[in-house]
Write an enzyme that holds these catalytic residues in place. Structure first.
Site, PDB file in Angstrom:
ATOM      1  N   ARG A  74      -7.500   3.274  13.746  1.00 60.04           N
ATOM      2  CA  ARG A  74      -6.599   4.407  14.027  1.00 60.04           C
ATOM      3  C   ARG A  74      -6.003   4.373  15.428  1.00 60.04           C
ATOM      4  O   ARG A  74      -4.883   4.823  15.636  1.00 60.04           O
ATOM      5  CB  ARG A  74      -7.351   5.729  13.831  1.00 60.04           C
ATOM      6  CG  ARG A  74      -7.944   5.929  12.452  1.00 60.04           C
ATOM      7  CD  ARG A  74      -6.888   5.868  11.374  1.00 60.04           C
ATOM      8  NE  ARG A  74      -7.482   6.137  10.063  1.00 60.04           N
ATOM      9  CZ  ARG A  74      -6.822   5.970   8.921  1.00 60.04           C
ATOM     10  NH1 ARG A  74      -5.572   5.520   8.931  1.00 60.04           N
ATOM     11  NH2 ARG A  74      -7.402   6.226   7.774  1.00 60.04           N
ATOM     12  N   GLN A 105      -3.305   1.858  15.327  1.00 57.91           N
ATOM     13  CA  GLN A 105      -2.241   2.414  14.485  1.00 57.91           C
ATOM     14  C   GLN A 105      -1.391   3.437  15.246  1.00 57.91           C
ATOM     15  O   GLN A 105      -0.156   3.407  15.178  1.00 57.91           O
ATOM     16  CB  GLN A 105      -2.882   3.077  13.254  1.00 57.91           C
ATOM     17  CG  GLN A 105      -1.887   3.526  12.200  1.00 57.91           C
ATOM     18  CD  GLN A 105      -2.592   4.135  10.974  1.00 57.91           C
ATOM     19  OE1 GLN A 105      -3.823   4.154  10.887  1.00 57.91           O
ATOM     20  NE2 GLN A 105      -1.811   4.625  10.031  1.00 57.91           N
ATOM     21  N   GLU A 116      -9.302  12.209   8.210  1.00 56.16           N
ATOM     22  CA  GLU A 116      -9.046  13.539   7.635  1.00 56.16           C
ATOM     23  C   GLU A 116     -10.156  14.533   7.928  1.00 56.16           C
ATOM     24  O   GLU A 116      -9.951  15.738   7.825  1.00 56.16           O
ATOM     25  CB  GLU A 116      -8.899  13.432   6.108  1.00 56.16           C
ATOM     26  CG  GLU A 116      -7.613  12.799   5.672  1.00 56.16           C
ATOM     27  CD  GLU A 116      -7.545  12.743   4.152  1.00 56.16           C
ATOM     28  OE1 GLU A 116      -7.787  13.765   3.503  1.00 56.16           O
ATOM     29  OE2 GLU A 116      -7.257  11.658   3.628  1.00 56.16           O
ATOM     30  N   GLU A 149     -10.443   3.511   4.126  1.00 54.89           N
ATOM     31  CA  GLU A 149      -9.586   4.320   3.256  1.00 54.89           C
ATOM     32  C   GLU A 149      -9.998   4.034   1.815  1.00 54.89           C
ATOM     33  O   GLU A 149     -10.018   2.882   1.377  1.00 54.89           O
ATOM     34  CB  GLU A 149      -8.101   4.012   3.479  1.00 54.89           C
ATOM     35  CG  GLU A 149      -7.602   4.517   4.825  1.00 54.89           C
ATOM     36  CD  GLU A 149      -6.086   4.446   4.996  1.00 54.89           C
ATOM     37  OE1 GLU A 149      -5.422   3.674   4.262  1.00 54.89           O
ATOM     38  OE2 GLU A 149      -5.566   5.180   5.858  1.00 54.89           O
ATOM     39  N   LYS A 156      -3.974  -2.502  10.242  1.00 49.28           N
ATOM     40  CA  LYS A 156      -4.470  -2.610   8.877  1.00 49.28           C
ATOM     41  C   LYS A 156      -4.537  -4.051   8.353  1.00 49.28           C
ATOM     42  O   LYS A 156      -5.199  -4.305   7.354  1.00 49.28           O
ATOM     43  CB  LYS A 156      -3.595  -1.778   7.943  1.00 49.28           C
ATOM     44  CG  LYS A 156      -3.834  -0.276   8.099  1.00 49.28           C
ATOM     45  CD  LYS A 156      -2.744   0.535   7.447  1.00 49.28           C
ATOM     46  CE  LYS A 156      -2.996   2.029   7.526  1.00 49.28           C
ATOM     47  NZ  LYS A 156      -4.029   2.508   6.596  1.00 49.28           N
ATOM     48  N   GLU A 171      -9.313   3.821  -1.886  1.00 48.03           N
ATOM     49  CA  GLU A 171      -8.090   3.666  -2.672  1.00 48.03           C
ATOM     50  C   GLU A 171      -8.392   2.972  -3.995  1.00 48.03           C
ATOM     51  O   GLU A 171      -9.441   2.372  -4.182  1.00 48.03           O
ATOM     52  CB  GLU A 171      -7.068   2.818  -1.896  1.00 48.03           C
ATOM     53  CG  GLU A 171      -6.830   3.323  -0.475  1.00 48.03           C
ATOM     54  CD  GLU A 171      -5.578   2.768   0.178  1.00 48.03           C
ATOM     55  OE1 GLU A 171      -4.776   2.099  -0.519  1.00 48.03           O
ATOM     56  OE2 GLU A 171      -5.397   3.012   1.381  1.00 48.03           O
ATOM     57  N   ASP A 198       0.838  -1.191   0.000  1.00 50.29           N
ATOM     58  CA  ASP A 198       0.000   0.000   0.000  1.00 50.29           C
ATOM     59  C   ASP A 198       0.875   1.244   0.000  1.00 50.29           C
ATOM     60  O   ASP A 198       1.805   1.354   0.802  1.00 50.29           O
ATOM     61  CB  ASP A 198      -0.917  -0.011   1.227  1.00 50.29           C
ATOM     62  CG  ASP A 198      -2.053   0.987   1.094  1.00 50.29           C
ATOM     63  OD1 ASP A 198      -2.360   1.409  -0.037  1.00 50.29           O
ATOM     64  OD2 ASP A 198      -2.636   1.359   2.133  1.00 50.29           O
ATOM     65  N   HIS A 210      -3.989  13.837   1.016  1.00 49.42           N
ATOM     66  CA  HIS A 210      -4.155  12.960   2.179  1.00 49.42           C
ATOM     67  C   HIS A 210      -2.944  13.086   3.115  1.00 49.42           C
ATOM     68  O   HIS A 210      -3.093  13.276   4.316  1.00 49.42           O
ATOM     69  CB  HIS A 210      -4.311  11.506   1.708  1.00 49.42           C
ATOM     70  CG  HIS A 210      -4.279  10.482   2.807  1.00 49.42           C
ATOM     71  ND1 HIS A 210      -5.279  10.367   3.747  1.00 49.42           N
ATOM     72  CD2 HIS A 210      -3.354   9.535   3.115  1.00 49.42           C
ATOM     73  CE1 HIS A 210      -4.976   9.375   4.589  1.00 49.42           C
ATOM     74  NE2 HIS A 210      -3.815   8.857   4.228  1.00 49.42           N
ATOM     75  N   ASP A 237      -8.947   0.031   2.382  1.00 43.77           N
ATOM     76  CA  ASP A 237      -7.909  -0.355   3.342  1.00 43.77           C
ATOM     77  C   ASP A 237      -8.406   0.010   4.742  1.00 43.77           C
ATOM     78  O   ASP A 237      -8.074   1.059   5.284  1.00 43.77           O
ATOM     79  CB  ASP A 237      -6.621   0.395   2.982  1.00 43.77           C
ATOM     80  CG  ASP A 237      -5.502   0.164   3.983  1.00 43.77           C
ATOM     81  OD1 ASP A 237      -5.506  -0.898   4.637  1.00 43.77           O
ATOM     82  OD2 ASP A 237      -4.631   1.051   4.122  1.00 43.77           O
ATOM     83  N   TYR A 283       1.113   5.746  -0.523  1.00 47.59           N
ATOM     84  CA  TYR A 283       0.666   6.953   0.201  1.00 47.59           C
ATOM     85  C   TYR A 283       0.745   8.095  -0.806  1.00 47.59           C
ATOM     86  O   TYR A 283       1.353   9.119  -0.560  1.00 47.59           O
ATOM     87  CB  TYR A 283       1.651   7.145   1.356  1.00 47.59           C
ATOM     88  CG  TYR A 283       1.255   8.028   2.498  1.00 47.59           C
ATOM     89  CD1 TYR A 283       0.056   7.854   3.186  1.00 47.59           C
ATOM     90  CD2 TYR A 283       2.128   9.027   2.956  1.00 47.59           C
ATOM     91  CE1 TYR A 283      -0.254   8.653   4.277  1.00 47.59           C
ATOM     92  CE2 TYR A 283       1.827   9.817   4.039  1.00 47.59           C
ATOM     93  CZ  TYR A 283       0.627   9.625   4.703  1.00 47.59           C
ATOM     94  OH  TYR A 283       0.317  10.413   5.801  1.00 47.59           O
ATOM     95  N   ARG A 340       1.831  17.269  12.877  1.00 47.79           N
ATOM     96  CA  ARG A 340       2.827  18.339  12.749  1.00 47.79           C
ATOM     97  C   ARG A 340       2.177  19.528  12.052  1.00 47.79           C
ATOM     98  O   ARG A 340       2.370  19.748  10.855  1.00 47.79           O
ATOM     99  CB  ARG A 340       4.028  17.866  11.910  1.00 47.79           C
ATOM    100  CG  ARG A 340       4.778  16.658  12.470  1.00 47.79           C
ATOM    101  CD  ARG A 340       5.815  16.129  11.478  1.00 47.79           C
ATOM    102  NE  ARG A 340       5.181  15.689  10.236  1.00 47.79           N
ATOM    103  CZ  ARG A 340       4.614  14.486  10.047  1.00 47.79           C
ATOM    104  NH1 ARG A 340       4.649  13.581  10.998  1.00 47.79           N
ATOM    105  NH2 ARG A 340       4.029  14.183   8.901  1.00 47.79           N
ATOM    106  N   TYR A 378       2.600   2.296  15.417  1.00 45.30           N
ATOM    107  CA  TYR A 378       3.238   2.580  14.115  1.00 45.30           C
ATOM    108  C   TYR A 378       4.687   3.019  14.176  1.00 45.30           C
ATOM    109  O   TYR A 378       5.392   2.935  13.161  1.00 45.30           O
ATOM    110  CB  TYR A 378       2.405   3.573  13.304  1.00 45.30           C
ATOM    111  CG  TYR A 378       2.688   5.033  13.570  1.00 45.30           C
ATOM    112  CD1 TYR A 378       2.188   5.668  14.705  1.00 45.30           C
ATOM    113  CD2 TYR A 378       3.448   5.783  12.679  1.00 45.30           C
ATOM    114  CE1 TYR A 378       2.432   7.003  14.933  1.00 45.30           C
ATOM    115  CE2 TYR A 378       3.694   7.130  12.912  1.00 45.30           C
ATOM    116  CZ  TYR A 378       3.186   7.738  14.038  1.00 45.30           C
ATOM    117  OH  TYR A 378       3.435   9.055  14.266  1.00 45.30           O
ATOM    118  N   THR A 387      -8.798  -6.176   4.176  1.00 44.50           N
ATOM    119  CA  THR A 387      -8.790  -5.203   3.074  1.00 44.50           C
ATOM    120  C   THR A 387      -9.826  -5.692   2.076  1.00 44.50           C
ATOM    121  O   THR A 387      -9.776  -6.857   1.662  1.00 44.50           O
ATOM    122  CB  THR A 387      -7.400  -5.154   2.395  1.00 44.50           C
ATOM    123  OG1 THR A 387      -6.417  -4.845   3.385  1.00 44.50           O
ATOM    124  CG2 THR A 387      -7.352  -4.100   1.292  1.00 44.50           C
TER     125      THR A 387
HETATM  126 MN    MN Z   1      -4.025   2.792   2.980  1.00 44.00          MN
END
Ligand code: MN
Length: 428
Positions: free
Chosen positions: A238, A241, A374, A200, A254, A202, A128, A135, A234, A130, A144, A245, A258
């Protein structure tokens, strides 16, 4: 201008599967698994057509590949074979086919509603990416605010190795995963059902022809290694994650499931929808030479992708699913060819049936966010027509992804749907 089929449902306006599309899939019917193509609201049994010699001259390799129960063998044959088969299928299903041929082929059409669609190929490896800068920027801002994009983003397609074993076909129930989570308010982590389950939106890239280990795929040849595209959800936990992560990236957040759409749309079908790759913003670096597209004017593909959600309450009240977001594959920072070339650039061998996914596809505006995470940037919580609100998915929620290409004077090339409903967590 549009090509007509003798399969009437293929000629209806808004149909995802007109004669110009002919996506491949695998289905079960009467205890047997076959490969087929979608035409209108029907699935055509390709093997049966070949056995009855309805498909004109085809090599024995193609005939053999089409008698398999998954697409891998056909994927391995490469572009010349794919084109040859597509030509024969187009002529079989086109309105110019001889009446007696139509009569015979009609017996090998199965209403899509009567067959069980399967994962179309045996997926050996799943990666997968990015590739949506919108996104990556929105998610980056959560962590950040002043510096959302990491310094590598505009140079290198970021990705991680996903889990192939838990790829499931559209319609499969998704059980809420459990895992280790550590809310900021707790000193210690705890194990339990995820409270932050997300989708997600995709697009998946099925690898056709593979490459030998140690032999990279030049960018000019990358598309010859792509059999076709599908939709990918996907699913992402969260809360799991965010605790697991660092430093090696997503893992159990994840790998639990899927979902993919069952029909694989070929690049030949998508040819009318090739577009320029997004112009890089002033000051962005040029791609390094190995990632530089030979023809940036048609490196992108304009596939509109959408997410819809229907809660259990909405189903009870017969309220149709709500559209949560709409974006386009054309807005990705990296093209599908760049993802393939980058993946093989270290000599890693891709194999027929491997699945690469783009990563969450988002646009720049509100209403184009490809996942719920998001939407944290929005001023107001997501509210459904029933008055229910959502930060993350609840049990009973059904998420539907849709994809399609359409334009003035062009045939609609649809991807169908990728559906998954959330079931209660497995008791631990
Ligand atoms: Mn993904």
């Amino acid at each position: 201008m549009a090509l007509k089929s003798w399969v009437e449902s293929a000629n209806l306006p808004g149909c995802d599967f007109p004669l110009e599309n002919l996506p491949y899939g695998a289905f079960s019917h009467g205890g047997e698994r076959r490969i087929g193509i979608a035409i209108g609201d029907q699935a055509l049994d390709i093997r049966a057509c070949i056995e009855e010699e309805l498909l004109g001259p085809l090599s024995s390799e193609i005939a053999e590949a089409c008698s398999a129960s998954a697409l891998n063998a056909l994927m391995a044959l490469g572009t010349a074979a794919w084109s040859a088969l597509r030509r024969q299928l187009t002529s079989l299903l086109g309105s110019h086919a001889a009446p007696e041929t139509q009569e015979k082929a009609r017996r090998h059409l199965l209403p899509m509603q009567s067959v069980q669609m399967e994962v179309p190929a045996q997926v050996g490896d799943y990666t997968d990416f990015y590739a949506s800068i919108h996104h990556a920027t929105r998610v980056g801002k959560l962590f950040r605010p002043d510096n959302p994009l990491l310094p590598n983003y505009k140079y290198i397609p970021i990705g991680y190795h996903g889990r192939a074993s838990s790829i499931v076909a559209s319609g499969t129930e998704i059980r809420r995963p459990s895992g280790q989570v550590k809310p900021a308010s707790s000193a210690e982590p705890a194990f339990g059902p995820s409270r932050s389950l997300d989708y997600e939106l995709e697009v998946g890239i099925f690898v056709g022809l593979g490459n030998q280990i140690g032999a990279p795929i030049p960018i000019a040849e990358a598309e010859q290694h792509i059999f076709g595209l599908c939709l990918v959800n996907d699913w992402s936990a969260r809360d799991i994650q965010s605790w697991e992560y660092q430093p090696l990236g997503p893992f159990l957040a994840k790998s639990f499931a899927t979902t993919i759409s069952p029909w694989v749309v070929t690049l030949e079908a998508l040819a009318p929808y090739r577009v320029e790759t997004p112009v890089r913003t002033q000051g962005d670096p040029e791609p390094l030479p190995y990632l530089k597209e030979r023809d940036p004017s048609r490196a992108g593909i304009d596939v509109t992708v959408e997410v819809l959600l229907q809660s259990e309450k909405m189903r009870e009240q017969k309220v149709p699913a709500s559209l949560l977001s709409r974006a386009s594959l054309r807005d990705l920072y990296w093209s599908v060819a760049q993802l393939v070339t980058h993946h093989a650039s270290n000599g890693c061998n891709l194999r027929p049936g491997d699945l690469l996914a783009t990563g969450t596809i988002s646009g720049s505006d509100e209403g184009s966010e490809g996942c719920l995470l998001e939407m944290k940037h929005r001023a107001h919580a997501l509210t459904l027509p029933t008055g229910e609100t959502r930060t993350f998915l609840e049990d009973g929620d059904e998420v539907t992804l849709r994809g399609y290409c359409q334009g003035p004077g062009l045939p609609r090339i649809g991807f169908g749907q990728c559906v998954g409903r959330i079931g209660a967590a497995i008791p631990s």
